[in-house]
Motif scaffolding. Structure first.
Motif, mmCIF file in Angstrom:
data_model
loop_
_atom_site.group_PDB
_atom_site.id
_atom_site.type_symbol
_atom_site.label_atom_id
_atom_site.label_comp_id
_atom_site.label_asym_id
_atom_site.label_seq_id
_atom_site.Cartn_x
_atom_site.Cartn_y
_atom_site.Cartn_z
ATOM 1 N N ASP A 50 0.834 -1.204 0.000
ATOM 2 C CA ASP A 50 0.000 0.000 0.000
ATOM 3 C C ASP A 50 0.869 1.254 0.000
ATOM 4 N N GLY A 51 2.003 1.157 -0.703
ATOM 5 C CA GLY A 51 2.871 2.318 -0.860
ATOM 6 C C GLY A 51 3.806 2.583 0.299
ATOM 7 N N LYS A 52 3.778 1.726 1.329
ATOM 8 C CA LYS A 52 4.621 1.949 2.504
ATOM 9 C C LYS A 52 5.570 0.758 2.692
ATOM 10 N N PRO A 53 6.800 1.023 3.142
ATOM 11 C CA PRO A 53 7.758 -0.079 3.330
ATOM 12 C C PRO A 53 7.393 -0.980 4.503
ATOM 13 N N VAL A 54 7.529 -2.273 4.265
ATOM 14 C CA VAL A 54 7.343 -3.280 5.300
ATOM 15 C C VAL A 54 8.645 -4.072 5.384
ATOM 16 N N PHE A 55 9.115 -4.308 6.596
ATOM 17 C CA PHE A 55 10.428 -4.910 6.802
ATOM 18 C C PHE A 55 10.312 -6.376 7.214
ATOM 19 N N ASP A 56 11.108 -7.214 6.567
ATOM 20 C CA ASP A 56 11.232 -8.618 6.942
ATOM 21 C C ASP A 56 12.451 -8.748 7.840
ATOM 22 N N ASP A 57 12.213 -8.757 9.143
ATOM 23 C CA ASP A 57 13.312 -8.753 10.108
ATOM 24 C C ASP A 57 14.099 -10.051 10.114
ATOM 25 N N THR A 58 13.538 -11.114 9.574
ATOM 26 C CA THR A 58 14.217 -12.407 9.625
ATOM 27 C C THR A 58 15.461 -12.434 8.746
ATOM 28 N N ARG A 59 15.544 -11.531 7.758
ATOM 29 C CA ARG A 59 16.686 -11.509 6.848
ATOM 30 C C ARG A 59 17.575 -10.281 7.054
ATOM 31 N N CYS A 60 17.133 -9.341 7.865
ATOM 32 C CA CYS A 60 17.861 -8.072 8.047
ATOM 33 C C CYS A 60 19.198 -8.299 8.747
ATOM 34 N N ILE A 61 20.248 -7.668 8.213
ATOM 35 C CA ILE A 61 21.578 -7.753 8.840
ATOM 36 C C ILE A 61 21.988 -6.400 9.425
ATOM 37 N N ASN A 62 21.040 -5.472 9.512
ATOM 38 C CA ASN A 62 21.288 -4.145 10.086
ATOM 39 C C ASN A 62 22.445 -3.434 9.388
ATOM 40 N N CYS A 63 22.457 -3.488 8.063
ATOM 41 C CA CYS A 63 23.486 -2.746 7.322
ATOM 42 C C CYS A 63 23.162 -1.256 7.273
ATOM 43 N N MET A 64 21.892 -0.916 7.550
ATOM 44 C CA MET A 64 21.402 0.460 7.611
ATOM 45 C C MET A 64 21.386 1.172 6.258
ATOM 46 N N ALA A 65 21.456 0.414 5.167
ATOM 47 C CA ALA A 65 21.365 1.037 3.848
ATOM 48 C C ALA A 65 20.031 1.748 3.682
ATOM 49 N N CYS A 66 18.948 1.133 4.152
ATOM 50 C CA CYS A 66 17.614 1.707 3.954
ATOM 51 C C CYS A 66 17.435 3.010 4.721
ATOM 52 N N ILE A 67 17.809 3.018 5.985
ATOM 53 C CA ILE A 67 17.610 4.219 6.794
ATOM 54 C C ILE A 67 18.546 5.342 6.360
ATOM 55 N N GLN A 68 19.736 4.980 5.910
ATOM 56 C CA GLN A 68 20.678 6.000 5.450
ATOM 57 C C GLN A 68 20.225 6.628 4.126
ATOM 58 N N ALA A 69 19.587 5.841 3.273
ATOM 59 C CA ALA A 69 19.247 6.320 1.932
ATOM 60 C C ALA A 69 17.882 6.987 1.842
ATOM 61 N N CYS A 70 17.039 6.858 2.845
ATOM 62 C CA CYS A 70 15.697 7.442 2.781
ATOM 63 C C CYS A 70 15.776 8.953 2.563
ATOM 64 N N PRO A 71 15.213 9.452 1.469
ATOM 65 C CA PRO A 71 15.373 10.883 1.144
ATOM 66 C C PRO A 71 14.584 11.834 2.034
ATOM 67 N N THR A 72 13.579 11.311 2.753
ATOM 68 C CA THR A 72 12.755 12.180 3.591
ATOM 69 C C THR A 72 12.916 11.895 5.082
ATOM 70 N N LEU A 73 13.899 11.071 5.434
ATOM 71 C CA LEU A 73 14.141 10.686 6.835
ATOM 72 C C LEU A 73 12.925 10.015 7.456
ATOM 73 N N ALA A 74 12.131 9.336 6.633
ATOM 74 C CA ALA A 74 10.906 8.714 7.122
ATOM 75 C C ALA A 74 11.181 7.436 7.915
ATOM 76 N N ILE A 75 12.343 6.823 7.695
ATOM 77 C CA ILE A 75 12.683 5.609 8.437
ATOM 78 C C ILE A 75 13.455 6.003 9.687
ATOM 79 N N GLN A 76 12.968 5.562 10.822
ATOM 80 C CA GLN A 76 13.595 5.861 12.106
ATOM 81 C C GLN A 76 13.738 4.569 12.901
#
Length: 257
Positions: free
Chosen positions: A201-227
Motif C-alpha cells: 500500500d505504498g509503505k515499506p514493510v520490513f522482513d526482520d528475519t533476513r535483516c543484517i542491520n546494514c542500515m542502507a535503507c535508513i541511510q538512503a531514505c530521502p525524507t528521513l521517514a525511516i527511524q
C-alpha cells in the motif's frame, strides 16, 4: 578482481580505488555457481560489530576462488577491534586462508552510535585516499601480511564483548518504524542487499528475519521517514552516503528485484 559489499558507499569507493574490476557480492550471490579466477582476487566490505558481515562470510564460504593472491580489506570508522586476526581464523576454518588482510579507517556510518554531521567534520583527518594508495601498493606488489592487533584494539574489542555479554545486543527487532514523511519512493527497497523491504500500500514493510542491520535503507531514505524503533540515535536528522558514490550506484549494487 574485487568482490565488494557496501551499504553507504565506503567499501565501493575503496574497491574502485584498488581495482578496475569490481563485482557486487549481493548481485553475485544470485548465481547458483560461483567460481572466480584472476591473478589477484580481493574482498572489500565494512566492519559489522567487529566482524566481517555474515553475508560476506556466507559468500566466501560458498564460492570458489582460483588465484595466486587472495586478500581482504575491511573498512571501519573508529576502531577495528583487531578484525584481521579473527577474519583469518574464519578463512582458515573453511580452508581459504588469505594472503593479505588489512583495514582502512573511513567515515563511521553507525547511526546508532555516531552523529553523521560530526563524522563529516573529521573525515579529512582520516586521510582515506592516502591510505588507499598505500593499500594498493601492497596489493600490487602481492605483499603477504595479516594486520596485527595493537593492544588498544584488543582492549577495545574485549571491553565491547564484555559489555554486550552484560547489557545484551545494541539493538533489537523490529528495528525500524516508518513515519508519515514517507513518500512511497521505494528507495529503501531498492538499496536493501537482502531483499528485506517491500512496499505494501505504498509503505515499506520490513522482513526482520533476513535483516543484517546494514542500515542502507535508513541511510538512503530521502525524507528521513525511516527511524529506529527502540534506539535513540545521536542525530536523527543526519544521514550519510559516500560523496563519491551515487544512489544509483548503491541500487545497482544491492537491488534484489
Amino acid at each position: 578482481m574485487i568482490l565488494y559489499f557496501t551499504a553507504t558507499g565506503n567499501s565501493l569507493y575503496a574497491a574502485r580505488k584498488l581495482d578496475d574490476v569490481c563485482l557486487s557480492i549481493p548481485q553475485e550471490m544470485k548465481k547458483t555457481e560461483r567460481h572466480y579466477k584472476a591473478d589477484r582476487i580481493g574482498i572489500v566490505c565494512p566492519l559489522f560489530e567487529f566482524e566481517m558481515p555474515p553475508m560476506v562470510k556466507d559468500f566466501i564460504r560458498d564460492s570458489e576462488f582460483e588465484t595466486d593472491y587472495f586478500y581482504i580489506i575491511v573498512t571501519y570508522g573508529c576502531h577495528n577491534g583487531g578484525v584481521a586476526i579473527r577474519t583469518q581464523a574464519f578463512l582458515e576454518s573453511i580452508g581459504k586462508p588469505a594472503d593479505y588482510i588489512n583495514t582502512i579507517i573511513m567515515h563511521d556510518n553507525a547511526l546508532i552510535v555516531f552523529d553523521m554531521d560530526q563524522q563529516r567534520g573529521i573525515e579529512a583527518e582520516k586521510h582515506v585516499d592516502e591510505h588507499l594508495e598505500a593499500l594498493k601498493a601492497d596489493i600490487d606488489s602481492k605483499k603477504r601480511m595479516i594486520q596485527e592487533a595493537g593492544q588498544e584494539e584488543i582492549d577495545f574489542y574485549n571491553n565491547y564483548m564484555n559489555w554486550i555479554a552484560k547489557a545484551g545486543p545494541m539493538y533489537s527487532f523490529p528495528l525500524y518504524r516508518v513515519t508519515d514523511a514517507c513518500v512511497s519512493c521505494g528507495t529503501c527497497a531498492r538499496v536493501c542487499p537482502r531483499g528485506c523491504v517491500s512496499l505494501q500500500d505504498g509503505k515499506p514493510v520490513f522482513d526482520d528475519t533476513r535483516c543484517i542491520n546494514c542500515m542502507a535503507c535508513i541511510q538512503a531514505c530521502p525524507t528521513l521517514a525511516i527511524q529506529f524503533t527502540t534506539v535513540k540515535e545521536p542525530n536523527p536528522e543526519a544521514r550519510y552516503r559516500n560523496p563519491h558514490v551515487t544512489l544509483r550506484d548503491l541500487i545497482q549494487a544491492n537491488n534484489q528485484a
